[in-house]
Motif scaffolding. Sequence first.
Motif, PDB file in Angstrom:
ATOM      1  N   SER A   1      37.939  36.173  34.777  1.00 34.43           N
ATOM      2  CA  SER A   1      38.420  37.406  35.426  1.00 34.43           C
ATOM      3  C   SER A   1      39.944  37.340  35.470  1.00 34.43           C
ATOM      4  O   SER A   1      40.539  36.276  35.228  1.00 34.43           O
ATOM      5  N   GLY A   2      40.567  38.454  35.833  1.00 30.78           N
ATOM      6  CA  GLY A   2      42.017  38.443  36.018  1.00 30.78           C
ATOM      7  C   GLY A   2      42.406  37.470  37.125  1.00 30.78           C
ATOM      8  O   GLY A   2      43.403  36.752  37.013  1.00 30.78           O
ATOM      9  N   MET A   3      41.626  37.423  38.207  1.00 30.63           N
ATOM     10  CA  MET A   3      41.955  36.514  39.315  1.00 30.63           C
ATOM     11  C   MET A   3      41.832  35.050  38.888  1.00 30.63           C
ATOM     12  O   MET A   3      42.605  34.210  39.356  1.00 30.63           O
TER      13      MET A   3
ATOM     14  N   ILE B   1      45.041  34.340  37.138  1.00 29.29           N
ATOM     15  CA  ILE B   1      46.161  34.212  38.079  1.00 29.29           C
ATOM     16  C   ILE B   1      46.092  32.856  38.787  1.00 29.29           C
ATOM     17  O   ILE B   1      47.099  32.146  38.927  1.00 29.29           O
TER      18      ILE B   1
ATOM     19  N   TYR C   1      49.416  42.809  43.751  1.00 27.05           N
ATOM     20  CA  TYR C   1      47.982  43.133  43.824  1.00 27.05           C
ATOM     21  C   TYR C   1      47.376  42.357  44.998  1.00 27.05           C
ATOM     22  O   TYR C   1      47.560  41.145  45.097  1.00 27.05           O
TER      23      TYR C   1
ATOM     24  N   GLU D   1      55.256  42.010  38.987  1.00 23.54           N
ATOM     25  CA  GLU D   1      54.180  42.969  38.697  1.00 23.54           C
ATOM     26  C   GLU D   1      54.828  44.326  38.537  1.00 23.54           C
ATOM     27  O   GLU D   1      55.455  44.823  39.477  1.00 23.54           O
TER      28      GLU D   1
ATOM     29  N   ASP E   1      52.536  40.054  35.570  1.00 21.10           N
ATOM     30  CA  ASP E   1      51.199  40.651  35.500  1.00 21.10           C
ATOM     31  C   ASP E   1      51.363  41.976  34.749  1.00 21.10           C
ATOM     32  O   ASP E   1      51.909  42.944  35.280  1.00 21.10           O
TER      33      ASP E   1
ATOM     34  N   THR F   1      49.008  43.904  33.521  1.00 22.89           N
ATOM     35  CA  THR F   1      47.731  44.634  33.492  1.00 22.89           C
ATOM     36  C   THR F   1      47.928  46.147  33.412  1.00 22.89           C
ATOM     37  O   THR F   1      47.258  46.828  32.642  1.00 22.89           O
ATOM     38  N   TRP F   2      48.847  46.659  34.224  1.00 22.79           N
ATOM     39  CA  TRP F   2      48.987  48.127  34.294  1.00 22.79           C
ATOM     40  C   TRP F   2      49.729  48.690  33.087  1.00 22.79           C
ATOM     41  O   TRP F   2      49.512  49.827  32.712  1.00 22.79           O
TER      42      TRP F   2
ATOM     43  N   SER G   1      44.582  41.244  33.736  1.00 22.85           N
ATOM     44  CA  SER G   1      43.174  41.514  34.001  1.00 22.85           C
ATOM     45  C   SER G   1      42.732  42.367  32.817  1.00 22.85           C
ATOM     46  O   SER G   1      43.070  43.552  32.724  1.00 22.85           O
TER      47      SER G   1
ATOM     48  N   THR H   1      39.909  43.279  32.381  1.00 24.38           N
ATOM     49  CA  THR H   1      38.898  44.152  32.985  1.00 24.38           C
ATOM     50  C   THR H   1      39.352  45.618  32.957  1.00 24.38           C
ATOM     51  O   THR H   1      38.524  46.527  33.009  1.00 24.38           O
ATOM     52  N   LYS H   2      40.656  45.826  32.894  1.00 28.55           N
ATOM     53  CA  LYS H   2      41.217  47.178  33.075  1.00 28.55           C
ATOM     54  C   LYS H   2      41.412  47.874  31.725  1.00 28.55           C
ATOM     55  O   LYS H   2      40.455  48.122  31.034  1.00 28.55           O
TER      56      LYS H   2
ATOM     57  N   MET I   1      34.308  42.096  32.827  1.00 27.84           N
ATOM     58  CA  MET I   1      35.207  41.410  33.783  1.00 27.84           C
ATOM     59  C   MET I   1      35.783  40.203  33.060  1.00 27.84           C
ATOM     60  O   MET I   1      35.034  39.300  32.642  1.00 27.84           O
ATOM     61  N   ILE I   2      37.105  40.163  32.885  1.00 23.97           N
ATOM     62  CA  ILE I   2      37.707  39.098  32.064  1.00 23.97           C
ATOM     63  C   ILE I   2      39.222  39.090  32.287  1.00 23.97           C
ATOM     64  O   ILE I   2      39.808  40.107  32.653  1.00 23.97           O
TER      65      ILE I   2
ATOM     66  N   LEU J   1      40.446  50.388  37.586  1.00 24.78           N
ATOM     67  CA  LEU J   1      41.345  51.245  36.811  1.00 24.78           C
ATOM     68  C   LEU J   1      41.237  50.927  35.327  1.00 24.78           C
ATOM     69  O   LEU J   1      40.627  49.930  34.939  1.00 24.78           O
TER      70      LEU J   1
HETATM   71  C1  LIG Z   1      47.428  44.305  38.635  1.00 21.65           C
HETATM   72  C2  LIG Z   1      46.141  43.551  38.771  1.00 21.65           C
HETATM   73  N1  LIG Z   1      46.126  42.234  38.506  1.00 21.65           N
HETATM   74  C3  LIG Z   1      45.001  41.497  38.613  1.00 21.65           C
HETATM   75  C4  LIG Z   1      43.809  42.078  39.017  1.00 21.65           C
HETATM   76  C5  LIG Z   1      42.571  41.221  39.160  1.00 21.65           C
HETATM   77  O1  LIG Z   1      41.753  41.350  38.037  1.00 21.65           O
HETATM   78  P1  LIG Z   1      40.156  41.048  38.041  1.00 21.65           P
HETATM   79  O2  LIG Z   1      39.527  42.075  38.932  1.00 21.65           O
HETATM   80  O3  LIG Z   1      39.771  41.128  36.606  1.00 21.65           O
HETATM   81  O4  LIG Z   1      39.965  39.686  38.610  1.00 21.65           O
HETATM   82  C6  LIG Z   1      43.783  43.443  39.292  1.00 21.65           C
HETATM   83  C7  LIG Z   1      42.531  44.091  39.730  1.00 21.65           C
HETATM   84  O5  LIG Z   1      42.505  45.216  40.175  1.00 21.65           O
HETATM   85  C8  LIG Z   1      44.971  44.194  39.160  1.00 21.65           C
HETATM   86  O6  LIG Z   1      45.021  45.522  39.424  1.00 21.65           O
END
Ligand SMILES: Cc1ncc(COP(=O)(O)O)c(C=O)c1O
Length: 380
Positions: free
Chosen positions: A74-76, A79, A101, A144, A173, A175-176, A195, A197-198, A207-208, A328
Motif C-alpha cells: 500500500s502507499g502507507m 511511506i 496526508y 507533499e 509524496d 501521489t496527487w 500511493s 492505489t490512486k 491497493m499498492i 481519489l
Molecule cells: C497523498 C497520499 N499519500 C499516501 C496515501 C496512502 O496510500 P494507501 O491508501 O495506498 O496506503 C494516500 C491515501 O489517501 C494519499 O492521499
Amino acid sequence: MHPETLAVHAGQKSDPVTGAIAAPIYLSTTFERSADGTFPSGYEYSRDDNPNRRNLETCLAALEGGAEAITFASGMAAITAVIESLPDDLPKRLVLPDDIYFGVRSLLNETDVGRRFEWEVVDMTDLQAVRAACAKPTGLVWIETPSNPLVKIVDIAAIAQLAREGGAVSAVDNTWATPLLTRPFEFGADLVVHSLTKYIGGHSDVMIGAVVSRESGPQNLALRAIQKHKGSVPSPLDCWLALRGIQSLAPRMQVHCGNAMEVARFLSQHPAVSVVHYPGLPTHPGFAVASKQMKSFGGMLSFEVAGARKEAMAVAGALRLIARATSLGGTHSLIEHRASVEGPQTKAPEGLLRMSIGLENALDLISDLDQALGQISNRR
Ligand SMILES: Cc1ncc(COP(=O)(O)O)c(C=O)c1O
C-alpha cells in the motif's frame, strides 16, 4: 522516450513464451531451480521478486526518471519503509508539512514508528520556516504537493535544497501529481513515494504503493530488505492492475485536469462557495510555483461551503452523480467531508469538501454541484 510512451512500453515487452501483448499474471509463488541449483529465470520465490512486480518496478523507475522502484502492499507501507530505511548515521528527526496526508500523522501517533522518531511540523509554503526546521539535525524532509486536503503547493526545488544543505534525505509524496505532471527528481528530490492505489491504478480497484529512488545506494538496499523480509509486498495481480493502469495514465490525467479546471472555475463563481482550493486558479497562493513545477494542475480540488459543517454535509448529501466516498484518482468523481474523516485532530476547515474529479463529462459534474449548492442557497 517521452513519459506517455514509457507508460505504455517500459517494463511491458510482449511475453517471450507466447507473444502475448498483455502480460500474463504469474500467480506462482515459487520458481524451478535447474539441476545445478541456480535459477535460470532469475526468479526464486515470489516475496523476493516476481515477473509482474519487476515489470511494474521497471516502468515506475523509467517514468520518474529514477534508478530503482520498490513496490509495497500500500502507499502507507511504502511511506513506512522510507522512514524505517533512513541510514543509521542520520538524525532520527523528521521535518513534515503541516498538511501532510493524515495517515502519516496516524502512523507516527499510533504505532511504534512514532516512538522511534521525533518530528517537527511546518508550513512548507513558508521557506523561512522550513529553513529554521532544517537547521536542526534532521534525517528526513517530507514534501507533499499538492497537499491533502488543502491542495497547498510547495516548492520542491527550494525544499530539497534546504534538506541537502542540512544533510537530510528529501522525499516527495507524488501521489496527487503523478509523474505525468511533476517529476520531483528534476527538482533535486532524493526519493519519490506513491500511493499507486490512486491515479496510477486509476480505477479504484487495487491497493499498492511504491518508493522510487534517484540513485542506487545504501537506502535502496535497506528498502529492498524491508520489502523482502518485512514482507509487505503487493500480489502479482496488484502489480498487473497497477501496470495496466499506467498505460492510460497520460490521457486520463489530461481529462482529470481539464475537468477539475472547469469545476474549479464554476465553484469559484458560485455564491454558496466561500473559497476554492485549486492551484490552476490564478488566485491560488501556489499558482506561480505550480505553473513552474507541474505540467498541468491536477484532478484534486477542495472548496469551502459558506456556513460550515452542516451546510457542507448538506451539499455532499444532495449530490446525485458525485459519490460520497473516500480515496481519489479513479474514474468516478468522489466527494468527502475531510473534517469528519480525520476526526478531532483535523486541520481541515469544517466547511471544506474535498473532491477527486473523475473522467465524466465536466458539464454533468457542474450540473450536479449546481443543483446541490442550489438546495443550500434556497434554504437560507
Ligand atoms: C497523498 C497520499 N499519500 C499516501 C496515501 C496512502 O496510500 P494507501 O491508501 O495506498 O496506503 C494516500 C491515501 O489517501 C494519499 O492521499
